[in-house]
Every structure is written in structure tokens, then in C-alpha cells.
Design an enzyme around this catalytic site. Structure first.
Site, PDB file in Angstrom:
ATOM      1  N   GLU A 120       0.872  -1.177   0.000  1.00  0.00           N
ATOM      2  CA  GLU A 120       0.000   0.000   0.000  1.00  0.00           C
ATOM      3  C   GLU A 120       0.907   1.225   0.000  1.00  0.00           C
ATOM      4  OE1 GLU A 120      -3.270  -0.583  -0.382  1.00  0.00           O
ATOM      5  OE2 GLU A 120      -3.331   1.574  -0.753  1.00  0.00           O
ATOM      6  N   SER A 121       0.849   1.980  -1.088  1.00  0.00           N
ATOM      7  CA  SER A 121       1.828   3.056  -1.250  1.00  0.00           C
ATOM      8  C   SER A 121       1.725   4.128  -0.169  1.00  0.00           C
ATOM      9  CB  SER A 121       1.726   3.672  -2.641  1.00  0.00           C
ATOM     10  OG  SER A 121       0.437   4.187  -2.863  1.00  0.00           O
TER      11      SER A 121
ATOM     12  N   CYS B  97       4.116  -2.279  -8.764  1.00  0.00           N
ATOM     13  CA  CYS B  97       2.819  -1.851  -8.259  1.00  0.00           C
ATOM     14  C   CYS B  97       2.946  -0.671  -7.285  1.00  0.00           C
ATOM     15  CB  CYS B  97       2.069  -3.043  -7.669  1.00  0.00           C
ATOM     16  SG  CYS B  97       0.298  -2.783  -7.681  1.00  0.00           S
TER      17      CYS B  97
ATOM     18  N   ARG C  32      -3.359   5.742  -9.427  1.00  0.00           N
ATOM     19  CA  ARG C  32      -3.563   4.627  -8.482  1.00  0.00           C
ATOM     20  C   ARG C  32      -4.902   3.942  -8.712  1.00  0.00           C
ATOM     21  NH1 ARG C  32      -3.278   6.403  -2.617  1.00  0.00           N
ATOM     22  NH2 ARG C  32      -3.294   4.161  -2.337  1.00  0.00           N
TER      23      ARG C  32
ATOM     24  N   ARG D  68      -5.131  -4.439  -7.770  1.00  0.00           N
ATOM     25  CA  ARG D  68      -5.422  -3.009  -7.508  1.00  0.00           C
ATOM     26  C   ARG D  68      -4.297  -2.137  -8.082  1.00  0.00           C
ATOM     27  NH1 ARG D  68      -5.638  -1.710  -2.081  1.00  0.00           N
ATOM     28  NH2 ARG D  68      -6.862   0.077  -2.669  1.00  0.00           N
TER      29      ARG D  68
ATOM     30  N   HIS E 138       2.622  -7.771 -10.921  1.00  0.00           N
ATOM     31  CA  HIS E 138       3.418  -8.467  -9.894  1.00  0.00           C
ATOM     32  C   HIS E 138       4.159  -9.668 -10.493  1.00  0.00           C
ATOM     33  CE1 HIS E 138       1.825  -6.608  -6.133  1.00  0.00           C
ATOM     34  NE2 HIS E 138       0.861  -6.265  -6.962  1.00  0.00           N
TER      35      HIS E 138
ATOM     36  N   GLU F 192       6.416 -11.389  -9.250  1.00  0.00           N
ATOM     37  CA  GLU F 192       6.758 -12.379  -8.213  1.00  0.00           C
ATOM     38  C   GLU F 192       5.617 -13.359  -7.968  1.00  0.00           C
ATOM     39  OE1 GLU F 192       5.753  -9.413  -7.794  1.00  0.00           O
ATOM     40  OE2 GLU F 192       4.612  -9.171  -5.938  1.00  0.00           O
TER      41      GLU F 192
HETATM   42  N1  GLN Z   1      -3.397   0.004  -4.734  1.00  0.00           N
HETATM   43  C1  GLN Z   1      -2.130   0.072  -4.081  1.00  0.00           C
HETATM   44  C2  GLN Z   1      -1.662   1.519  -3.921  1.00  0.00           C
HETATM   45  O1  GLN Z   1      -2.245   2.387  -4.470  1.00  0.00           O
HETATM   46  C3  GLN Z   1      -1.088  -0.742  -4.835  1.00  0.00           C
HETATM   47  C4  GLN Z   1      -1.484  -2.194  -4.874  1.00  0.00           C
HETATM   48  C5  GLN Z   1      -0.351  -3.153  -4.982  1.00  0.00           C
HETATM   49  O2  GLN Z   1       0.807  -2.834  -4.739  1.00  0.00           O
HETATM   50  N2  GLN Z   1      -0.679  -4.386  -5.295  1.00  0.00           N
HETATM   51  O3  GLN Z   1      -0.716   1.771  -3.257  1.00  0.00           O
END
Ligand code: GLN
Length: 193
Positions: free
Chosen positions: A47-48, A78, A105, A136, A171, A173
Site C-alpha cells: 500500500e503506497s 505496483c 492509483r 489493484r 506483480h 513475483e
Molecule cells: N493500490 C495500491 C496503492 O495504491 C497498490 C497495490 C499493490 O501494490 N498491489 O498503493
């Protein structure tokens, strides 16, 4: 050359496993001074907003800027892409600005919050299919002239590079596709000389 994986929050452990699968050594990075021991850094998804807070709390920003200025590669996936972008939208938030892109985002809407798909990579050896998982995910809404698109999905760039900074909206990974980790490992070897 050991690759560090930023281990403040998010799925850092899966990146270490992906690196282990290609025979590349890695360590967790939890403190800024640990950057001195690694030749490249992966900033994982998560989560940024939380990651931003933690980076600030642990005084990571100047250390990351120094790491980048020393020519050491950084790969953001991400949330990591969002942190590395020059501009962040929806909502606007601060970022490191180490790659000239605008990131939006959570840009894939509700029903498509997470999905697995295939894209096309062009990493210098001709186009090849690549497996991708989006969670997301952000969209790259703008790319500056110094940015090279490397992976496309439905006409949009989902992985890009500017010098020693690599970003992916997906992702790598989470699949058994080793393409992206191999590519980043080669950037790290090249930077180390
Ligand atoms: N939605 C997240 C964000 O805005 C990022 C999601 C993720 O890293 N899988 O930070």
C-alpha cells in the site's frame, strides 16, 4: 551482487523467492544503511500510502536518492511503481520522482481489481509473451521522453525503464515467469560492472 528487497510492508518475501529461483542472492532491507550492502533494490507491492509513511519514519528518502545517484538499479512493482513515479494521481500524493511517469492509483476499476493475463514483452531479444498478475494496480498515464516502454498490455505500457529505474504495474513475483526478475538481475550485474 546481492539484491536488496525493501521489507517495510507488502509482499517482499515472494520477490526473494523469485530471485532464489533464478539463483540470485537477496537480503531484506529494513534500514537505510543496509542499502550500502546491496547492488540493486526491489520496492515491492503493498500500500503506497503506508509505504510512504514508513519511508519517511525511517528516513529512507535521502538514502534512496543517494543509492539512485550512485547508479544502483531500483525496481518498483505496483505500489513500488507509485513510489518511484514523478507524479501520482487519484489521489495526488508525494513520490520519489526517480522515473518520469505519471501513475494513476487503483486505475483498473472494481470488477477488475485483481486479474491474471498475458502481455507482450520486448526486452531487447524480440517480442515475447509474458504472464502478469494485477492487484489493484496503477496505470501509467504519461511517460516522459527518457522512458522506454518494455511490456505492453492491450495497447498500454505496464512496464517501463528510465536508466537504472525499472517499474512494473503488475506483480512478476506472483507467477512462475522469470523474465522480469532475470531482466532486473542483469541490470544489477551491468551496473556493478
Ligand atoms: N493500490 C495500491 C496503492 O495504491 C497498490 C497495490 C499493490 O501494490 N498491489 O498503493
Amino acid at each position: 551482487m546481492t539484491i536488496g528487497v525493501l521489507a517495510l510492508q507488502g509482499d517482499f518475501d515472494l520477490h526473494r523467492k523469485a530471485l532464489a529461483r533464478i539463483g540470485h542472492e537477496s537480503v531484506e532491507v529494513r534500514l537505510p544503511r543496509q542499502l550500502e550492502q546491496v547492488g540493486g533494490l526491489i520496492m515491492p507491492g503493498g500500500e503506497s500510502t503506508t509505504l510512504l509513511k514508513l519511508l519517511d519514519e525511517w528516513d529512507f528518502v535521502p538514502a534512496l536518492e543517494k543509492f539512485h545517484a550512485a547508479g544502483k538499479p531500483i525496481f518498483g512493482t505496483c505500489a513500488g511503481l507509485i513510489l518511484l513515479a514523478r507524479e501520482v494521481e487519484s489521489p495526488t500524493q508525494p513520490s520519489l520522482g526517480l522515473i518520469d511517469i505519471t501513475a494513476e492509483r487503483n486505475a483498473y476499476g472494481r470488477q477488475k481489481e485483481s486479474f491474471e493475463t498475458e502481455g507482450e514483452a520486448d526486452l531487447g531479444q524480440g517480442p515475447q509473451p509474458i504472464k502478469m498478475v494485477f492487484i489493484r494496480a496503477p496505470r501509467i498515464r504519461r511517460m516522459g521522453p527518457a522512458v522506454t516502454p518494455l511490456v505492453m498490455h492491450q495497447g498500454e505500457c505496464v512496464m517501463a525503464r528510465q536508466g537504472t529505474v525499472l517499474v512494473a504495474a503488475f506483480h512478476p513475483e506472483l507467477t512462475d515467469d522469470q523474465t522480469v526478475h532475470r531482466y532486473f538481475a542483469s541490470m544489477v550485474r551491468q551496473a556493478a560492472g
